[in-house]
Write a protein that holds these residues in place. Structure first.
Motif: not given
Length: 127
Positions: A80-84, A62, A58-60, A89
């Protein structure tokens, strides 16, 4: 120049699951992800298929993972960024690599998580 410890660890991981006929391996234990990639995080998944690996974050994490990769302190993985939700994902990643038979860590995956994974990919075989 010798291979990084992470490259060797990822190679050894592949040697453990690939001969069994699986298409991919999912690592969900955060301790194992750190050992295999060098990244310490409180959330994430590692997917290995063939010679490649993806680190779902997740964004924390990346930005720090990209910085570590640039400094040579991260395993050779695709970030691989996960947005949900991580479950969605994971299945998107497994779909991209065409994984029908997947090895996972049964001792580190809750029954609830496993049931969600199975529901999202009912045709996928988990071993």
């Amino acid at each position: 120049m010798s291979a990084s410890p992470w490259s060797l660890r990822l190679s050894r991981l592949r040697e453990r699951w690939a001969p069994g006929g699986a298409d991919a391996c999912v690592i969900s234990s955060l301790v194992n992800i750190e050992y295999l990639t060098g990244l310490s995080a409180s959330a994430g998944l590692l997917v290995q298929a063939g010679e490649a690996a993806w680190l779902l974050l997740d964004g924390r994490y990346v930005t720090v993972a990209r910085e570590m990769a640039a400094e040579g302190r991260l395993a050779p993985v695709t970030i691989d960024p996960v947005g949900g939700p991580f479950d969605a994902a994971l299945h998107a990643c497994l779909d991209r690599v065409g994984a029908g038979r997947v090895v996972f860590e049964p001792h580190h995956t809750t029954v609830a998580t496993f049931e969600r994974w199975r529901a999202l990919g009912p045709a996928r075989e988990w071993v």
